[in-house]
Scaffold this active site. Structure first.
Site, PDB file in Angstrom:
ATOM      1  N   SER A 256      35.195  30.593  31.225  1.00  0.00           N
ATOM      2  CA  SER A 256      35.379  31.525  32.335  1.00  0.00           C
ATOM      3  C   SER A 256      36.861  31.667  32.627  1.00  0.00           C
ATOM      4  O   SER A 256      37.538  30.691  32.954  1.00  0.00           O
ATOM      5  CB  SER A 256      34.653  31.006  33.579  1.00  0.00           C
ATOM      6  OG  SER A 256      35.107  31.741  34.707  1.00  0.00           O
TER       7      SER A 256
ATOM      8  N   HIS B  11      33.802  34.769  29.435  1.00  0.00           N
ATOM      9  CA  HIS B  11      33.026  34.980  30.662  1.00  0.00           C
ATOM     10  C   HIS B  11      33.945  35.547  31.744  1.00  0.00           C
ATOM     11  O   HIS B  11      34.956  34.940  32.098  1.00  0.00           O
ATOM     12  CB  HIS B  11      32.429  33.648  31.108  1.00  0.00           C
ATOM     13  CG  HIS B  11      31.490  33.727  32.272  1.00  0.00           C
ATOM     14  ND1 HIS B  11      30.174  34.101  32.142  1.00  0.00           N
ATOM     15  CD2 HIS B  11      31.679  33.479  33.594  1.00  0.00           C
ATOM     16  CE1 HIS B  11      29.582  34.071  33.333  1.00  0.00           C
ATOM     17  NE2 HIS B  11      30.479  33.696  34.236  1.00  0.00           N
TER      18      HIS B  11
ATOM     19  N   ASP C 293      34.150  36.810  35.569  1.00  0.00           N
ATOM     20  CA  ASP C 293      33.485  36.736  36.868  1.00  0.00           C
ATOM     21  C   ASP C 293      33.980  37.854  37.783  1.00  0.00           C
ATOM     22  O   ASP C 293      35.104  37.818  38.272  1.00  0.00           O
ATOM     23  CB  ASP C 293      33.773  35.382  37.526  1.00  0.00           C
ATOM     24  CG  ASP C 293      33.009  34.251  36.859  1.00  0.00           C
ATOM     25  OD1 ASP C 293      31.771  34.362  36.756  1.00  0.00           O
ATOM     26  OD2 ASP C 293      33.646  33.267  36.439  1.00  0.00           O
TER      27      ASP C 293
ATOM     28  N   MET D  82      33.764  39.536  41.295  1.00  0.00           N
ATOM     29  CA  MET D  82      33.342  39.204  42.673  1.00  0.00           C
ATOM     30  C   MET D  82      33.878  40.268  43.618  1.00  0.00           C
ATOM     31  O   MET D  82      35.019  40.707  43.482  1.00  0.00           O
ATOM     32  CB  MET D  82      33.910  37.843  43.083  1.00  0.00           C
ATOM     33  CG  MET D  82      33.587  36.705  42.131  1.00  0.00           C
ATOM     34  SD  MET D  82      34.117  35.151  42.838  1.00  0.00           S
ATOM     35  CE  MET D  82      33.867  34.045  41.428  1.00  0.00           C
TER      36      MET D  82
ATOM     37  N   HIS E 245      29.813  38.685  34.351  1.00  0.00           N
ATOM     38  CA  HIS E 245      28.931  38.123  35.383  1.00  0.00           C
ATOM     39  C   HIS E 245      29.274  38.799  36.704  1.00  0.00           C
ATOM     40  O   HIS E 245      30.328  38.541  37.273  1.00  0.00           O
ATOM     41  CB  HIS E 245      29.161  36.597  35.445  1.00  0.00           C
ATOM     42  CG  HIS E 245      28.396  35.901  36.529  1.00  0.00           C
ATOM     43  ND1 HIS E 245      28.707  34.611  36.940  1.00  0.00           N
ATOM     44  CD2 HIS E 245      27.343  36.292  37.289  1.00  0.00           C
ATOM     45  CE1 HIS E 245      27.880  34.254  37.904  1.00  0.00           C
ATOM     46  NE2 HIS E 245      27.048  35.245  38.140  1.00  0.00           N
TER      47      HIS E 245
ATOM     48  N   MET F 202      29.006  39.234  40.414  1.00  0.00           N
ATOM     49  CA  MET F 202      28.616  38.651  41.702  1.00  0.00           C
ATOM     50  C   MET F 202      28.959  39.687  42.771  1.00  0.00           C
ATOM     51  O   MET F 202      29.920  39.549  43.529  1.00  0.00           O
ATOM     52  CB  MET F 202      29.352  37.328  41.924  1.00  0.00           C
ATOM     53  CG  MET F 202      28.761  36.210  41.063  1.00  0.00           C
ATOM     54  SD  MET F 202      29.885  34.827  40.874  1.00  0.00           S
ATOM     55  CE  MET F 202      30.858  35.444  39.508  1.00  0.00           C
TER      56      MET F 202
ATOM     57  N   MET G  80      22.406  29.615  37.838  1.00  0.00           N
ATOM     58  CA  MET G  80      23.627  29.108  38.481  1.00  0.00           C
ATOM     59  C   MET G  80      23.447  27.628  38.830  1.00  0.00           C
ATOM     60  O   MET G  80      22.449  27.237  39.442  1.00  0.00           O
ATOM     61  CB  MET G  80      23.929  29.888  39.762  1.00  0.00           C
ATOM     62  CG  MET G  80      24.411  31.313  39.572  1.00  0.00           C
ATOM     63  SD  MET G  80      25.942  31.514  38.637  1.00  0.00           S
ATOM     64  CE  MET G  80      27.127  30.596  39.612  1.00  0.00           C
TER      65      MET G  80
ATOM     66  N   ASP H  53      25.980  28.061  34.513  1.00  0.00           N
ATOM     67  CA  ASP H  53      27.317  28.422  34.978  1.00  0.00           C
ATOM     68  C   ASP H  53      27.616  27.649  36.262  1.00  0.00           C
ATOM     69  O   ASP H  53      26.898  27.796  37.249  1.00  0.00           O
ATOM     70  CB  ASP H  53      27.366  29.935  35.228  1.00  0.00           C
ATOM     71  CG  ASP H  53      28.731  30.439  35.672  1.00  0.00           C
ATOM     72  OD1 ASP H  53      29.698  29.659  35.665  1.00  0.00           O
ATOM     73  OD2 ASP H  53      28.810  31.635  36.034  1.00  0.00           O
TER      74      ASP H  53
HETATM   75  C1  DX5 Z   1      31.378  30.664  39.871  1.00  0.00           C
HETATM   76  C2  DX5 Z   1      31.560  31.409  38.579  1.00  0.00           C
HETATM   77  C3  DX5 Z   1      31.805  30.525  37.420  1.00  0.00           C
HETATM   78  C4  DX5 Z   1      33.044  29.679  37.515  1.00  0.00           C
HETATM   79  C5  DX5 Z   1      32.722  28.357  36.916  1.00  0.00           C
HETATM   80  O1  DX5 Z   1      30.853  31.493  40.837  1.00  0.00           O
HETATM   81  O2  DX5 Z   1      30.426  32.192  38.283  1.00  0.00           O
HETATM   82  O3  DX5 Z   1      31.789  31.263  36.203  1.00  0.00           O
HETATM   83  O4  DX5 Z   1      34.150  30.212  36.844  1.00  0.00           O
HETATM   84  O5  DX5 Z   1      33.800  27.510  37.123  1.00  0.00           O
HETATM   85  P1  DX5 Z   1      33.711  25.959  36.817  1.00  0.00           P
HETATM   86  O6  DX5 Z   1      33.382  25.804  35.379  1.00  0.00           O
HETATM   87  O7  DX5 Z   1      35.077  25.481  37.154  1.00  0.00           O
HETATM   88  O8  DX5 Z   1      32.655  25.377  37.716  1.00  0.00           O
HETATM   89 ZN    ZN Z   2      30.260  33.088  36.269  1.00  0.00          ZN
END
Ligand code: DX5
Ligand code: ZN
Length: 216
Positions: free
Chosen positions: A7, A30, A32, A34, A63, A65, A134, A170
């Site tokens: 990620s 990956h 993210d 948000m 991904h 969110m 998750m 994840d």
């Molecule tokens: C959290 C994200 C993850 C995040 C994971 O909401 O969806 O992808 O980057 O980070 P680590 O591996 O540090 O928990």
């Molecule tokens: Zn993620």
């Protein structure tokens, strides 16, 4: 074989092209997304993800969110993302959205927050190419892995059977937790801090080895 998807939430955002070049042994990148509504954090939008797509030699695992993925997710498929995963809790019509993503040419993924039950989705699995379980509350990297959600993976693995539907975890995935997820049935592993803390290539190799040693 275990897929390792680093990620870039844990990468240096002003040097993303370089940060992606450090994970050349990864399976997917990956990303993210948000929106500060579905989760209390803000990252990239379609313009940034489009540029990441332009420069990345590795396909993108997006991904989302975000609220209202029914409206926004197809745009990420259109810009060429390999997979687009939206949250079950946010989608108005998950099946219609997954079909649209597939029509555009992306793999369709559905993500479940730790408190979201998996049962309603078990009979809909044919509509999805991957399910993201998750293992932290979405929103931030660097949190601790929630072992309590493992029964959801066991249920999914049983329901998937011989089909090629990827089961992804994840959040809080590192060398000590990845085996727990692999044993429960996961085959695709997202890791942010555990990859970018130190040397990414070494970390990816260690995660892959740990996951394979515990394969379901
Ligand atoms: C959290 C994200 C993850 C995040 C994971 O909401 O969806 O992808 O980057 O980070 P680590 O591996 O540090 O928990
Ligand atoms: Zn993620």
């Amino acid at each position: 074989m275990a897929r390792i998807n680093p990620s870039i939430l844990a990468a240096d955002f002003v040097n993303l092209e370089h940060e992606i070049s450090r994970i050349s042994t990864a399976d997917l990148v990956h990303v993210d997304v948000m929106d500060n509504h579905f989760v209390p954090n803000l990252t990239f939008g379609p313009q940034m993800v489009g540029r990441i797509q332009d420069v990345s030699p590795i396909p993108l695992d997006v991904h989302l969110m975000i609220d209202d993925p029914d409206r926004w997710a197809p745009g990420y498929a259109e810009l060429g993302a390999f997979s687009v995963t939206f949250h079950a809790e946010a989608a108005k019509d998950a099946v219609a959205l997954a079909r649209r993503l597939r029509d555009i040419g992306a793999r369709a993924g559905i993500a479940l927050k730790p408190g979201t039950p998996v049962e309603p989705y078990l009979e809909l699995l044919a509509e999805f190419d991957q399910v993201l379980v998750m293992t932290v509350e979405p929103g931030f990297g660097g949190q601790s892995f929630i072992t309590d959600v493992m029964p959801k993976l066991v249920a999914l693995r049983g329901a998937v059977g011989e089909r090629d539907i990827w089961l992804q975890v994840d959040g809080g995935v590192d060398e000590s937790t990845i085996g727990i997820a692999a044993e429960a049935g996961a085959d695709t592993f997202v890791a942010g801090s555990a990859v970018y803390r130190g040397d990414p290539a070494t970390n990816i190799a260690a995660l892959r080895a740990a996951a394979s040693a515990h394969r379901h």
